[in-house]
Design an enzyme around this catalytic site. Structure first.
Site, PDB file in Angstrom:
ATOM      1  N   ARG A 285      50.826  42.694  47.436  1.00 53.79           N
ATOM      2  CA  ARG A 285      50.809  43.311  46.094  1.00 53.79           C
ATOM      3  C   ARG A 285      50.484  44.788  46.306  1.00 53.79           C
ATOM      4  O   ARG A 285      49.426  45.133  46.845  1.00 53.79           O
ATOM      5  CB  ARG A 285      49.755  42.653  45.204  1.00 53.79           C
TER       6      ARG A 285
ATOM      7  N   CYS B   5      51.984  36.904  31.080  1.00 55.25           N
ATOM      8  CA  CYS B   5      51.621  36.677  32.481  1.00 55.25           C
ATOM      9  C   CYS B   5      50.113  36.734  32.707  1.00 55.25           C
ATOM     10  O   CYS B   5      49.631  36.219  33.706  1.00 55.25           O
ATOM     11  CB  CYS B   5      52.343  37.667  33.390  1.00 55.25           C
TER      12      CYS B   5
ATOM     13  N   HIS C 242      57.962  41.754  39.637  1.00 54.93           N
ATOM     14  CA  HIS C 242      56.926  40.711  39.779  1.00 54.93           C
ATOM     15  C   HIS C 242      57.640  39.356  39.855  1.00 54.93           C
ATOM     16  O   HIS C 242      57.542  38.520  38.948  1.00 54.93           O
ATOM     17  CB  HIS C 242      55.962  40.769  38.592  1.00 54.93           C
TER      18      HIS C 242
ATOM     19  N   ASP D  28      53.446  41.643  27.677  1.00 51.80           N
ATOM     20  CA  ASP D  28      52.598  42.005  28.822  1.00 51.80           C
ATOM     21  C   ASP D  28      51.695  43.151  28.359  1.00 51.80           C
ATOM     22  O   ASP D  28      51.881  43.687  27.255  1.00 51.80           O
ATOM     23  CB  ASP D  28      53.529  42.447  29.976  1.00 51.80           C
TER      24      ASP D  28
ATOM     25  N   ARG E 248      51.914  29.305  38.504  1.00 55.10           N
ATOM     26  CA  ARG E 248      52.015  30.243  39.619  1.00 55.10           C
ATOM     27  C   ARG E 248      51.821  29.494  40.936  1.00 55.10           C
ATOM     28  O   ARG E 248      52.568  29.682  41.903  1.00 55.10           O
ATOM     29  CB  ARG E 248      50.941  31.352  39.488  1.00 55.10           C
TER      30      ARG E 248
ATOM     31  N   GLN F 173      55.895  35.763  39.354  1.00 57.86           N
ATOM     32  CA  GLN F 173      55.515  35.441  37.983  1.00 57.86           C
ATOM     33  C   GLN F 173      56.693  34.856  37.209  1.00 57.86           C
ATOM     34  O   GLN F 173      56.545  33.898  36.448  1.00 57.86           O
ATOM     35  CB  GLN F 173      55.006  36.705  37.278  1.00 57.86           C
TER      36      GLN F 173
HETATM   37  N1  NVA Z   1      52.737  44.555  34.335  1.00 55.27           N
HETATM   38  C1  NVA Z   1      51.417  44.185  34.760  1.00 55.27           C
HETATM   39  C2  NVA Z   1      51.396  42.783  35.228  1.00 55.27           C
HETATM   40  C3  NVA Z   1      50.047  42.276  35.648  1.00 55.27           C
HETATM   41  C4  NVA Z   1      50.083  40.893  36.206  1.00 55.27           C
HETATM   42  C5  NVA Z   1      50.951  45.138  35.841  1.00 55.27           C
HETATM   43  O1  NVA Z   1      51.768  45.517  36.690  1.00 55.27           O
HETATM   44  O2  NVA Z   1      49.789  45.514  35.842  1.00 55.27           O
HETATM   45  N1   CP Z   2      49.784  37.484  36.289  1.00 59.42           N
HETATM   46  C1   CP Z   2      49.208  37.965  37.402  1.00 59.42           C
HETATM   47  O1   CP Z   2      49.883  38.381  38.344  1.00 59.42           O
HETATM   48  O2   CP Z   2      47.853  37.928  37.386  1.00 59.42           O
HETATM   49  P1   CP Z   2      46.859  38.639  38.408  1.00 59.42           P
HETATM   50  O3   CP Z   2      47.036  40.133  38.221  1.00 59.42           O
HETATM   51  O4   CP Z   2      45.509  38.157  37.999  1.00 59.42           O
HETATM   52  O5   CP Z   2      47.227  38.240  39.792  1.00 59.42           O
END
Ligand code: NVA
Ligand code: CP
Length: 307
Positions: free
Chosen positions: A105, A261, A132, A221, A289, A135
């Site tokens: 990530r 998500c 992502h 989101d 997930r 997800q």
């Molecule tokens: N769009 C959000 C998703 C978090 C799981 C982010 O990138 O922070």
């Molecule tokens: N939805 C998701 O990716 O959650 P986290 O940021 O907690 O991993």
């Protein structure tokens, strides 16, 4: 020698592979829920690199690897040499000699692509600024569990033209459903993969009601994704009117589901009445997930298993 497979964008899988993973995730979920042990990965190690925060992604991968009989190891940017500028190519060469699969990530998709290009083992994108994909695997699995095949259905995205909505769009094209997206002006979705997304799979506007009308699934989101915190105040203003409310849900089909998500902000991007209401499947979505990723890990490491 077979080519190492990665999951860096949703479109890295074929439609057939996706369907296999959705099927397999349901098989593995049933086995897990019934208490059956299934440990095809004894002694196998996943390295997980996190340069952004996480709750679900970390726990779902770590729990999933343990359940499969393997082990997952957590590395963060700050305490590893990644945060001190070690080239990603070198990191990939080293990690892939000591682990059997890598999850990352991070910020730039480009980093994930470079990591994969220099890795001997599969690399999974656990979220970048651009995509992502894990997800969306879980979200579609959740849709299938509740409503059946997503082909021909309509998904409404209300909010940011971000990593999540961009991944939904790839999935729409691959799996044959339509994405109706409403973003504030200036926050429209930009397509990065050079694909042609025709009107049968993509409709964009700046009006949440237009997007929600006729939808089988409404999803949103955070207004401010990780890495964009400096824009939070400007975004709060720009996204005024983009909260998913009961009125907005009423514009969708009567049996429409709501997904997010997570993490969520009640009273910002979603009303409490919606996320905590009867159409919401966010807890199944979060749980899935783990099941979807177990199926993905199994597929990338062991190939297709049909038993
Ligand atoms: N769009 C959000 C998703 C978090 C799981 C982010 O990138 O922070
Ligand atoms: N939805 C998701 O990716 O959650 P986290 O940021 O907690 O991993």
């Amino acid at each position: 020698m077979t080519k190492t497979r990665h999951f860096l964008q949703f479109s890295d899988l074929t439609a057939e592979e996706c369907q296999h993973i959705f099927h397999r995730a349901q098989v593995l979920k049933r086995r897990h829920v019934s208490g059956e042990l299934y440990r095809p990965l004894p002694g196998k190690v996943m390295t997980m690199i996190f340069e952004k925060n996480s709750t679900r992604t970390r726990v779902s991968f770590e729990a999933g690897m343990s359940q499969l009989g393997g082990h997952a190891m957590f590395l963060d940017g700050k305490s590893s040499q990644i945060g001190r500028g070690e080239p990603v190519e070198d990191t990939a060469r080293v990690l892939s000699r000591m682990s059997d699969i890598i999850m990352i990530r991070t910020f730039e998709q480009n980093m994930v692509e470079t990591l994969a290009a220099n890795s001997r083992v599969p690399v999974i994108n656990g979220l970048t600024n651009e995509y992502h994909p894990c997800q969306i695997l879980a979200d579609i699995l959740t849709y299938i569990e509740h409503r059946g095949d997503i082909r021909g259905k309509t998904v409404a995205w209300i909010g940011d033209g971000n990593n999540m909505s961009r991944t939904w769009l790839q999935a729409a094209k691959l799996l044959g459903f339509k994405l109706q997206i409403a973003t504030p002006v200036g926050y429209e979705l930009t397509v990065l993969d050079g694909q042609d997304y025709g009107a049968d799979c993509f409709a964009a506007s700046n009006d949440p009601m237009t997007a929600a009308r006729g939808a089988d699934l409404v999803t949103t989101d955070v207004f401010t994704s990780m890495g964009y915190e400096g824009e939070a105040e400007a975004r709060r203003q720009a996204f005024d009117g983009f909260m998913v409310t009961s009125e907005l849900m009423a514009a969708a089909n009567p049996d429409a589901l709501f997904m997010h998500c997570l993490p969520a902000h009640r009273g910002e991007e979603v009303a409490a009445a919606v996320i905590d209401g009867p159409q919401s499947v966010v807890w199944d979505e979060a749980e899935n997930r783990m099941h979807a990723q177990k199926a993905l890990i199994e597929y990338l490491m062991l190939g297709r298993i049909d038993d």
